[in-house]
Design a protein around this motif. Structure first.
Motif, PDB file in Angstrom:
ATOM      1  N   SER A  86       4.264  15.020  -1.851  1.00  0.00           N
ATOM      2  CA  SER A  86       3.193  14.108  -1.956  1.00  0.00           C
ATOM      3  C   SER A  86       1.775  14.501  -1.991  1.00  0.00           C
ATOM      4  CB  SER A  86       3.333  12.898  -0.856  1.00  0.00           C
ATOM      5  OG  SER A  86       3.234  13.629   0.324  1.00  0.00           O
ATOM      6  N   ALA A  87       1.702  15.893  -2.138  1.00  0.00           N
ATOM      7  CA  ALA A  87       0.257  16.614  -1.900  1.00  0.00           C
ATOM      8  C   ALA A  87      -0.588  16.190  -2.810  1.00  0.00           C
ATOM      9  CB  ALA A  87       0.347  18.056  -1.879  1.00  0.00           C
ATOM     10  N   ARG A  88      -0.415  15.953  -4.089  1.00  0.00           N
ATOM     11  CA  ARG A  88      -1.420  15.094  -5.104  1.00  0.00           C
ATOM     12  C   ARG A  88      -1.564  13.760  -5.108  1.00  0.00           C
ATOM     13  NH1 ARG A  88      -2.343  19.437  -8.477  1.00  0.00           N
ATOM     14  NH2 ARG A  88      -3.245  17.954 -10.132  1.00  0.00           N
ATOM     15  N   TRP A  89      -0.973  13.151  -4.013  1.00  0.00           N
ATOM     16  CA  TRP A  89      -1.361  11.514  -4.067  1.00  0.00           C
ATOM     17  C   TRP A  89      -2.617  11.417  -3.036  1.00  0.00           C
ATOM     18  CZ3 TRP A  89       4.329   9.719  -2.290  1.00  0.00           C
ATOM     19  CH2 TRP A  89       5.509  10.124  -3.418  1.00  0.00           C
ATOM     20  N   LYS A  90      -3.102  10.288  -3.420  1.00  0.00           N
ATOM     21  CA  LYS A  90      -4.291   9.904  -2.789  1.00  0.00           C
ATOM     22  C   LYS A  90      -4.176   8.770  -1.987  1.00  0.00           C
ATOM     23  CE  LYS A  90      -7.372  11.932  -5.904  1.00  0.00           C
ATOM     24  NZ  LYS A  90      -6.641  12.934  -6.260  1.00  0.00           N
ATOM     25  N   ARG A  91      -5.001   8.509  -0.813  1.00  0.00           N
ATOM     26  CA  ARG A  91      -4.919   7.391   0.114  1.00  0.00           C
ATOM     27  C   ARG A  91      -5.588   6.310  -0.488  1.00  0.00           C
ATOM     28  NH1 ARG A  91      -7.283   7.547   6.123  1.00  0.00           N
ATOM     29  NH2 ARG A  91      -8.981   6.429   5.358  1.00  0.00           N
ATOM     30  N   ASN A  92      -5.011   5.128  -0.470  1.00  0.00           N
ATOM     31  CA  ASN A  92      -5.647   3.797  -0.720  1.00  0.00           C
ATOM     32  C   ASN A  92      -6.494   3.421   0.366  1.00  0.00           C
ATOM     33  OD1 ASN A  92      -6.337   1.169  -1.315  1.00  0.00           O
ATOM     34  ND2 ASN A  92      -4.390   0.619  -2.111  1.00  0.00           N
ATOM     35  N   ASP A  93      -7.834   3.654   0.140  1.00  0.00           N
ATOM     36  CA  ASP A  93      -8.739   3.043   1.327  1.00  0.00           C
ATOM     37  C   ASP A  93      -9.151   1.676   1.474  1.00  0.00           C
ATOM     38  OD1 ASP A  93      -9.373   5.700   1.989  1.00  0.00           O
ATOM     39  OD2 ASP A  93     -10.922   6.179   0.276  1.00  0.00           O
ATOM     40  N   ASP A  94      -8.345   1.040   0.579  1.00  0.00           N
ATOM     41  CA  ASP A  94      -8.380  -0.229   0.695  1.00  0.00           C
ATOM     42  C   ASP A  94      -7.251  -1.161   1.825  1.00  0.00           C
ATOM     43  OD1 ASP A  94     -10.385  -0.903  -1.211  1.00  0.00           O
ATOM     44  OD2 ASP A  94      -9.096  -0.826  -2.705  1.00  0.00           O
ATOM     45  N   PHE A  95      -6.292  -0.214   1.813  1.00  0.00           N
ATOM     46  CA  PHE A  95      -4.998  -0.637   2.589  1.00  0.00           C
ATOM     47  C   PHE A  95      -4.308   0.862   3.325  1.00  0.00           C
ATOM     48  CE2 PHE A  95      -4.879  -4.101  -0.722  1.00  0.00           C
ATOM     49  CZ  PHE A  95      -5.206  -4.969   0.169  1.00  0.00           C
ATOM     50  N   PRO A  96      -5.248   1.565   4.126  1.00  0.00           N
ATOM     51  CA  PRO A  96      -4.856   2.716   4.497  1.00  0.00           C
ATOM     52  C   PRO A  96      -3.816   2.896   5.532  1.00  0.00           C
ATOM     53  CG  PRO A  96      -6.966   2.241   5.495  1.00  0.00           C
ATOM     54  CD  PRO A  96      -6.556   0.850   4.698  1.00  0.00           C
ATOM     55  N   GLU A  97      -3.469   1.839   6.315  1.00  0.00           N
ATOM     56  CA  GLU A  97      -2.452   1.794   7.514  1.00  0.00           C
ATOM     57  C   GLU A  97      -1.004   1.629   6.968  1.00  0.00           C
ATOM     58  OE1 GLU A  97      -3.717  -2.220   6.612  1.00  0.00           O
ATOM     59  OE2 GLU A  97      -4.897  -0.493   7.068  1.00  0.00           O
ATOM     60  N   CYS A  98      -0.283   2.366   7.426  1.00  0.00           N
ATOM     61  CA  CYS A  98       1.229   2.163   7.320  1.00  0.00           C
ATOM     62  C   CYS A  98       1.631   0.725   8.159  1.00  0.00           C
ATOM     63  CB  CYS A  98       1.952   3.317   8.188  1.00  0.00           C
ATOM     64  SG  CYS A  98       3.828   3.105   8.043  1.00  0.00           S
ATOM     65  N   LEU A  99       2.274  -0.125   7.551  1.00  0.00           N
ATOM     66  CA  LEU A  99       2.981  -1.113   7.844  1.00  0.00           C
ATOM     67  C   LEU A  99       3.939  -0.990   8.844  1.00  0.00           C
ATOM     68  CD1 LEU A  99       3.097  -3.154   4.562  1.00  0.00           C
ATOM     69  CD2 LEU A  99       1.342  -3.543   6.323  1.00  0.00           C
ATOM     70  N   ALA A 100       4.598   0.219   8.965  1.00  0.00           N
ATOM     71  CA  ALA A 100       5.672   0.191  10.014  1.00  0.00           C
ATOM     72  C   ALA A 100       5.147   0.830  11.557  1.00  0.00           C
ATOM     73  CB  ALA A 100       6.650   1.230   9.699  1.00  0.00           C
ATOM     74  N   CYS A 101       4.139   1.821  11.442  1.00  0.00           N
ATOM     75  CA  CYS A 101       3.760   2.610  12.563  1.00  0.00           C
ATOM     76  C   CYS A 101       2.309   2.464  12.838  1.00  0.00           C
ATOM     77  CB  CYS A 101       4.091   3.960  12.671  1.00  0.00           C
ATOM     78  SG  CYS A 101       3.272   5.131  11.529  1.00  0.00           S
ATOM     79  N   GLY A 102       1.390   1.842  11.907  1.00  0.00           N
ATOM     80  CA  GLY A 102       0.048   1.717  12.013  1.00  0.00           C
ATOM     81  C   GLY A 102      -0.707   3.108  11.792  1.00  0.00           C
ATOM     82  N   SER A 103      -0.079   4.093  11.187  1.00  0.00           N
ATOM     83  CA  SER A 103      -0.575   5.474  11.048  1.00  0.00           C
ATOM     84  C   SER A 103      -1.751   5.293   9.803  1.00  0.00           C
ATOM     85  CB  SER A 103       0.477   6.614  10.838  1.00  0.00           C
ATOM     86  OG  SER A 103      -0.348   7.688  10.318  1.00  0.00           O
ATOM     87  N   LEU A 104      -2.745   6.035   9.804  1.00  0.00           N
ATOM     88  CA  LEU A 104      -3.646   6.211   8.747  1.00  0.00           C
ATOM     89  C   LEU A 104      -3.259   7.219   7.738  1.00  0.00           C
ATOM     90  CD1 LEU A 104      -6.895   5.080  10.355  1.00  0.00           C
ATOM     91  CD2 LEU A 104      -5.441   3.776   9.138  1.00  0.00           C
ATOM     92  N   ASN A 105      -2.254   7.922   8.118  1.00  0.00           N
ATOM     93  CA  ASN A 105      -1.686   9.136   7.379  1.00  0.00           C
ATOM     94  C   ASN A 105      -1.030   8.701   6.287  1.00  0.00           C
ATOM     95  OD1 ASN A 105      -1.280  11.681   6.475  1.00  0.00           O
ATOM     96  ND2 ASN A 105       0.275  12.178   7.942  1.00  0.00           N
ATOM     97  N   THR A 106      -1.352   7.807   5.298  1.00  0.00           N
ATOM     98  CA  THR A 106      -0.682   7.450   4.081  1.00  0.00           C
ATOM     99  C   THR A 106      -1.254   7.837   2.669  1.00  0.00           C
ATOM    100  OG1 THR A 106      -2.002   5.236   3.989  1.00  0.00           O
ATOM    101  CG2 THR A 106      -0.115   5.311   5.387  1.00  0.00           C
ATOM    102  N   LYS A 107      -0.264   7.753   1.861  1.00  0.00           N
ATOM    103  CA  LYS A 107      -0.655   8.100   0.467  1.00  0.00           C
ATOM    104  C   LYS A 107      -0.128   7.132  -0.477  1.00  0.00           C
ATOM    105  CE  LYS A 107      -1.448  13.058   1.400  1.00  0.00           C
ATOM    106  NZ  LYS A 107      -1.229  14.355   0.710  1.00  0.00           N
ATOM    107  N   GLU A 108      -0.771   6.788  -1.439  1.00  0.00           N
ATOM    108  CA  GLU A 108      -0.412   5.917  -2.396  1.00  0.00           C
ATOM    109  C   GLU A 108       0.507   6.651  -3.655  1.00  0.00           C
ATOM    110  OE1 GLU A 108      -2.334   1.873  -3.671  1.00  0.00           O
ATOM    111  OE2 GLU A 108      -3.065   3.605  -4.984  1.00  0.00           O
ATOM    112  N   HIS A 109       1.482   6.067  -3.849  1.00  0.00           N
ATOM    113  CA  HIS A 109       2.292   6.677  -5.106  1.00  0.00           C
ATOM    114  C   HIS A 109       2.454   5.712  -5.980  1.00  0.00           C
ATOM    115  CE1 HIS A 109       6.526   5.150  -5.056  1.00  0.00           C
ATOM    116  NE2 HIS A 109       6.060   4.668  -3.851  1.00  0.00           N
ATOM    117  N   HIS A 110       2.009   4.434  -5.867  1.00  0.00           N
ATOM    118  CA  HIS A 110       2.555   3.499  -6.930  1.00  0.00           C
ATOM    119  C   HIS A 110       1.507   2.298  -6.973  1.00  0.00           C
ATOM    120  CE1 HIS A 110       4.593   0.385  -9.420  1.00  0.00           C
ATOM    121  NE2 HIS A 110       4.341  -0.291  -8.409  1.00  0.00           N
TER     122      HIS A 110
END
Length: 169
Positions: A86-110
């Motif tokens: 997932s290294a080349r994926w980017k974060r969606n700054d509009d919805f950065p948080e994980c719905l499961a754990c609340g982490s901001l370490n997310t990357k959008e793939h779709h």
């Protein structure tokens, strides 16, 4: 070219929610996919990707099987970690948080969005780098319909109207 942003100033102008028209210099609000929503955003947390785009690769990554290397960086197959894959994926700054754990370490793939007659529909899925859950978000304006659905409804309405008209013989 008129109407096109060019250079740093143009990118900064288009980065916010307004754009300047070339004709009169007045600012006009530009709708973004996630502002002024008229219905609720549907959310879902999954252990596997809901979007088909990476579902087969995800199974291989989790089973320790080789996956195809991104053609822009090489060729062949490689056993990869989730972070490598997932290294080349980017974060969606509009919805950065994980719905499961609340982490901001997310990357959008779709991400898919459709605009039709001023109405919109979109879906987004992000992978959490901490808990490896997939956060799905989707939205559709209440009046949204595809061009095919719109035309079908229009024709059906017209046919119903014609059926009620009596023809004199």
């Amino acid at each position: 070219r008129k109407g096109y942003a060019s250079g740093r100033a143009g990118r900064e102008r288009m980065a916010n929610d307004t754009m300047t028209t070339a004709a009169d210099g007045a600012e006009e609000e530009v709708m973004k996919y996630n502002t002024n929503l008229r219905a609720t955003v549907k959310t879902e947390v999954n252990a596997n990707p809901r979007a088909q785009v990476h579902s087969k690769e995800w199974k291989k990554i989790m089973n320790g099987e080789p996956v195809e290397i991104n053609p822009s960086i090489g060729h062949g197959f490689k056993i990869m970690t989730v972070d490598e894959w997932s290294a080349r994926w980017k974060r969606n700054d509009d919805f950065p948080e994980c719905l499961a754990c609340g982490s901001l370490n997310t990357k959008e793939h779709h991400f898919v969005q459709t605009w039709c007659r001023g109405n919109r529909k979109w879906e987004s899925e992000c992978l959490c780098g901490d808990c490896h859950s997939f956060s799905w978000r989707s939205y559709s304006d209440p009046e949204f319909s595809t061009p095919e659905e719109y035309e079908k409804e229009r024709w059906n309405t017209m046919l119903k109207g014609n059926a009620s008209v009596k023809v004199d013989a």
